[in-house]
Design a protein around this motif. Structure first.
Motif, mmCIF file in Angstrom:
data_model
loop_
_atom_site.group_PDB
_atom_site.id
_atom_site.type_symbol
_atom_site.label_atom_id
_atom_site.label_comp_id
_atom_site.label_asym_id
_atom_site.label_seq_id
_atom_site.Cartn_x
_atom_site.Cartn_y
_atom_site.Cartn_z
ATOM 1 N N ARG A 171 -0.211 4.316 -14.355
ATOM 2 C CA ARG A 171 -0.820 3.583 -14.120
ATOM 3 C C ARG A 171 -1.509 2.342 -14.387
ATOM 4 N NH1 ARG A 171 -2.399 9.217 -11.181
ATOM 5 N NH2 ARG A 171 -1.163 8.854 -8.968
ATOM 6 N N GLU A 172 -2.037 2.208 -15.713
ATOM 7 C CA GLU A 172 -1.913 1.448 -16.864
ATOM 8 C C GLU A 172 -1.466 0.235 -16.624
ATOM 9 O OE1 GLU A 172 -5.126 3.234 -19.747
ATOM 10 O OE2 GLU A 172 -2.876 2.716 -20.304
ATOM 11 N N TRP A 173 -0.055 0.092 -17.239
ATOM 12 C CA TRP A 173 1.159 -0.593 -17.186
ATOM 13 C C TRP A 173 1.459 -0.802 -16.082
ATOM 14 C CZ3 TRP A 173 2.006 -4.226 -20.782
ATOM 15 C CH2 TRP A 173 1.563 -3.640 -22.427
ATOM 16 N N MET A 174 1.475 -0.973 -14.690
ATOM 17 C CA MET A 174 2.756 -0.811 -13.393
ATOM 18 C C MET A 174 1.221 -1.618 -12.061
ATOM 19 S SD MET A 174 5.587 -0.391 -14.067
ATOM 20 C CE MET A 174 6.249 -0.051 -12.760
ATOM 21 N N PRO A 175 2.335 -2.632 -11.595
ATOM 22 C CA PRO A 175 0.954 -2.977 -10.769
ATOM 23 C C PRO A 175 1.196 -2.436 -9.000
ATOM 24 C CG PRO A 175 3.257 -4.187 -10.244
ATOM 25 C CD PRO A 175 3.268 -2.880 -11.172
ATOM 26 N N VAL A 176 0.768 -1.136 -9.650
ATOM 27 C CA VAL A 176 0.621 0.482 -8.754
ATOM 28 C C VAL A 176 -1.359 0.941 -8.160
ATOM 29 C CG1 VAL A 176 2.897 0.766 -8.837
ATOM 30 C CG2 VAL A 176 0.935 2.124 -10.460
ATOM 31 N N VAL A 226 6.734 -2.474 -5.224
ATOM 32 C CA VAL A 226 6.770 -1.405 -4.691
ATOM 33 C C VAL A 226 8.012 -0.457 -5.091
ATOM 34 C CG1 VAL A 226 6.555 0.835 -3.171
ATOM 35 C CG2 VAL A 226 5.570 -1.742 -2.523
ATOM 36 N N ALA A 227 6.709 0.529 -6.813
ATOM 37 C CA ALA A 227 6.936 1.104 -7.510
ATOM 38 C C ALA A 227 6.607 2.420 -7.342
ATOM 39 C CB ALA A 227 7.441 0.274 -8.603
ATOM 40 N N LEU A 228 7.453 3.837 -8.043
ATOM 41 C CA LEU A 228 7.060 4.809 -8.260
ATOM 42 C C LEU A 228 8.397 5.339 -9.384
ATOM 43 C CD1 LEU A 228 9.933 6.701 -6.220
ATOM 44 C CD2 LEU A 228 9.438 5.347 -4.696
ATOM 45 N N TRP A 229 7.350 6.727 -9.680
ATOM 46 C CA TRP A 229 7.799 6.855 -10.644
ATOM 47 C C TRP A 229 8.950 8.085 -10.832
ATOM 48 C CZ3 TRP A 229 2.511 7.975 -11.734
ATOM 49 C CH2 TRP A 229 1.653 9.657 -10.839
ATOM 50 N N SER A 262 2.856 -8.037 -9.367
ATOM 51 C CA SER A 262 1.629 -7.948 -8.065
ATOM 52 C C SER A 262 2.652 -7.319 -7.420
ATOM 53 C CB SER A 262 1.737 -9.473 -7.438
ATOM 54 O OG SER A 262 3.415 -9.713 -6.722
ATOM 55 N N GLY A 263 2.183 -6.253 -6.654
ATOM 56 C CA GLY A 263 2.520 -4.843 -6.476
ATOM 57 C C GLY A 263 1.490 -4.106 -5.029
ATOM 58 N N GLU A 264 1.636 -3.636 -4.166
ATOM 59 C CA GLU A 264 1.077 -2.592 -3.060
ATOM 60 C C GLU A 264 0.350 -4.175 -2.212
ATOM 61 O OE1 GLU A 264 1.014 0.177 -3.545
ATOM 62 O OE2 GLU A 264 0.631 1.008 -5.127
ATOM 63 N N PRO A 265 1.609 -4.419 -1.725
ATOM 64 C CA PRO A 265 1.216 -5.949 -0.831
ATOM 65 C C PRO A 265 1.124 -5.242 0.653
ATOM 66 C CG PRO A 265 3.624 -4.613 -0.931
ATOM 67 C CD PRO A 265 3.453 -3.936 -1.859
ATOM 68 N N GLY A 266 0.251 -6.428 1.074
ATOM 69 C CA GLY A 266 -0.534 -6.003 2.503
ATOM 70 C C GLY A 266 -0.200 -7.300 3.099
ATOM 71 N N ALA A 267 -0.768 -7.021 4.475
ATOM 72 C CA ALA A 267 -0.141 -8.135 5.379
ATOM 73 C C ALA A 267 -1.803 -9.321 4.892
ATOM 74 C CB ALA A 267 -0.933 -8.076 6.805
ATOM 75 N N ASP A 268 -2.849 -8.956 4.130
ATOM 76 C CA ASP A 268 -3.520 -9.478 4.099
ATOM 77 C C ASP A 268 -4.777 -9.641 2.803
ATOM 78 O OD1 ASP A 268 -4.705 -6.681 4.282
ATOM 79 O OD2 ASP A 268 -6.435 -7.936 6.055
ATOM 80 N N SER A 269 -3.506 -8.238 2.009
ATOM 81 C CA SER A 269 -4.065 -8.450 0.851
ATOM 82 C C SER A 269 -2.835 -8.255 -0.469
ATOM 83 C CB SER A 269 -4.732 -6.545 0.684
ATOM 84 O OG SER A 269 -3.776 -5.705 0.798
#
Length: 543
Positions: A271-276, A231-234, A45-52
């Protein structure tokens, strides 16, 4: 079927398409690859928000079909008695059977369990995630990772972090994979069974896909992704070493083809393999406590780093280095982020510094200034070859002329560095920089125009070898030497692997570097730790 790497060997899961079977590793492992079906690489999981939250998996159908629909279930208990949300997503071979879906309608600061359901009713492994909080937040824990070179060691840092219950979010600041082939592993340093797929350096889409599949088969990395959002960055090795918009140190166009083709492949597969998401940069509000920024400093707008080689080796090196210092090194057109992202970040600082206590920037490379100590050649290994010794001597000469040891990092882009730090100062931000890349651990008190601009926690590698590979003697003496030679550097560790834990409260941010006892065997034993704190409003490390 969830594929994992065990102690004895690397076992891959997945169907990569006809192109992958033409690879050397693909031909050898074709039977295993074709036989792997179902949920091959657990969940993330990734790209966390308060409601998503964005949820990820990979599913290969048992039958030969072009696509498959997956449903996702989200519950507030691990047994899925109370399912409170979900969604549906379609995947296919066109995206290597990876699937991502963003689920909305969640509650802030809440733990959820999730799983995917295939058309045949089979279910993925269960993952746990947690939405970001809203409002006043007393405390938030962040685990920070970088530089995981699979052949050189076990991912014990991931295993240790995944077993903790005091961390809310993972931040990976780059070099999640490496592009090199097995032949690049230094003799005697690789781990038996930690074999890369494909065997050679990765260049094309099929290569990158197979390399991510290899990494994501590691059980400790799978567990990390299952336990909390990331949260991931290359940085550069997700494409090629020392990459920039128009090329890379480790890309030779005459032998390896057009750089833009390789760059596009690396970005697509990441972007395919990472939760981003596909957003190049993004901000995440942690209630009123902090804003975390995900940046992009490699492939979209970074200019080519200035080449200091000729100046350092010139007959009159001092004169050449002075000209370099006063000229190309300070060129204001040189950029790490590009003007659009620089503007976005400056505006975000101004807006968010009014509403959140800390501005925390995840960055691929270090922004703290670092020069080579004058006595570094005294620390070199006795068997250091002449080329290595000369490289260090050149770095010392560069330092004597006011130039840094790293041109590929923010040190090599001083005008851009000043713009970033001044934008934080102008916004009255309590700035925290979080970085990796160097493989060693550092703490910097950042200064701009003679005034404190914030602090930087720079983390050590998960497994990648650091400066200690060239050095001998007492590593604490080496660290002290670096601190003595650098005004901004407040502490360093130049010889151990692990990860960082960042503990955030409204009045203080504390960083803890955790050093694993070993990466050569599977173990989560901690050998040592180091803690440093910054108080709100001070913008310097506490004494």
């Amino acid at each position: 079927m969830v594929m994992q790497i065990d102690r004895r060997c690397m076992i891959l899961g997945g169907v990569w398409g006809i192109g992958a079977l033409a690879l050397p590793a693909g031909r050898a492992l074709a039977a295993d690859l074709i036989g792997a079906r179902g949920f091959t690489h657990a969940v993330a999981s990734g790209e966390p928000g308060a409601d998503s939250m964005l949820l990820w998996t990979r599913y290969v159908p048992a039958s030969e079909v072009e696509s498959a629909r997956l449903d996702v279930e989200v519950a507030i208990d691990p047994d899925f008695v109370r399912i409170v949300g979900g969604g549906t997503v379609r995947t296919g071979g066109y995206r290597d059977w990876t699937a991502k879906v963003t689920v909305d309608g969640l509650q802030p600061g809440t733990s959820y369990w999730y799983r995917f359901v295939a058309p045949d009713g089979s279910k993925s492994p269960v993952g746990r995630t947690r939405t970001l909080p809203q409002g006043d937040v007393p405390r938030f824990g962040l685990g920070v990772f970088s530089c995981s070179n699979l052949p050189y060691g076990w991912f014990n840092a991931y295993a240790h972090a995944a077993a903790r219950d005091d961390l809310d979010l993972w931040l990976h600041v780059g070099d999640y994979i490496y592009e090199y082939g097995n032949a690049s592993v230094r003799p005697g340093q690789g781990i038996v069974g930690r074999t890369l797929m494909p065997d050679t350096e990765i260049l094309a889409i099929a290569d990158y896909r197979l390399r991510y599949a290899t990494y994501r088969a590691d059980p400790d990395l799978q567990r990390l992704h299952q336990m909390a959002p990331m949260v991931a960055l290359w940085d550069d090795h997700e494409s090629a070493n020392d990459s920039w918009e128009g090329g890379a140190q480790n890309h030779q166009a005459d032998k390896e083809g057009d750089w833009n083709t390789r760059r596009a492949a690396a970005m697509q597969v990441y972007r395919e393999w990472m939760p981003v998401s596909d957003e190049p940069w993004k901000a995440y509000d942690i209630g009123t406590l902090a804003t975390l920024y995900r940046t992009e400093s490699r492939l979209l707008a970074r200019t080519r780093p200035a080449d200091i080689t000729a100046a350092a080796s010139a007959p009159d090196a001092d004169a050449a280095l002075k000209a370099f210092h006063d000229g190309v090194w300070q060129d204001p057109s040189a950029t790490m982020l590009g003007s659009t992202q620089e503007s976005w970040l400056a505006h975000a600082f101004r807006a968010n510094a009014r509403t959140t206590a800390w501005q925390m920037v995840g960055m691929g490379t270090i922004i703290g200034r670092t020069v080579m100590p004058a006595n570094v050649t005294d620390w070199l290994r006795p068997d250091a070859n002449a080329k290595l010794v000369q490289r260090y001597r050149n770095s010392v000469r560069m330092a004597q002329n006011g130039l840094p040891m790293w041109m590929d990092r923010w040190d090599g882009y001083p005008a851009a560095r000043s713009r970033l730090l001044r934008s934080a100062q102008a916004a009255d931000s309590d700035l925290i920089m979080l970085a990796g890349d160097s493989h060693n651990a550092w703490a910097y008190g950042l200064v701009e125009d003679g005034q404190p601009a914030g602090v930087e926690f720079a983390g050590q590698a998960v497994t990648s070898g650091g400066m200690e590979g060239d050095l001998r003697g007492d590593p604490t003496a080496v660290a002290r030497g670096f601190v003595a030679a650098n005004r901004e550097l407040k502490w360093a560790n130049t010889h151990q692997r692990g990860y960082m834990m960042i503990d955030i409260s409204r009045d203080r941010v504390t960083g803890e570097w955790l050093f694993l006892d070993t990466i050569k065997a599977r173990s989560t034993r901690i050998a040592s730790t180091h803690r440093m704190s910054v108080e709100r409003g001070r913008r310097v490390f506490s004494a």
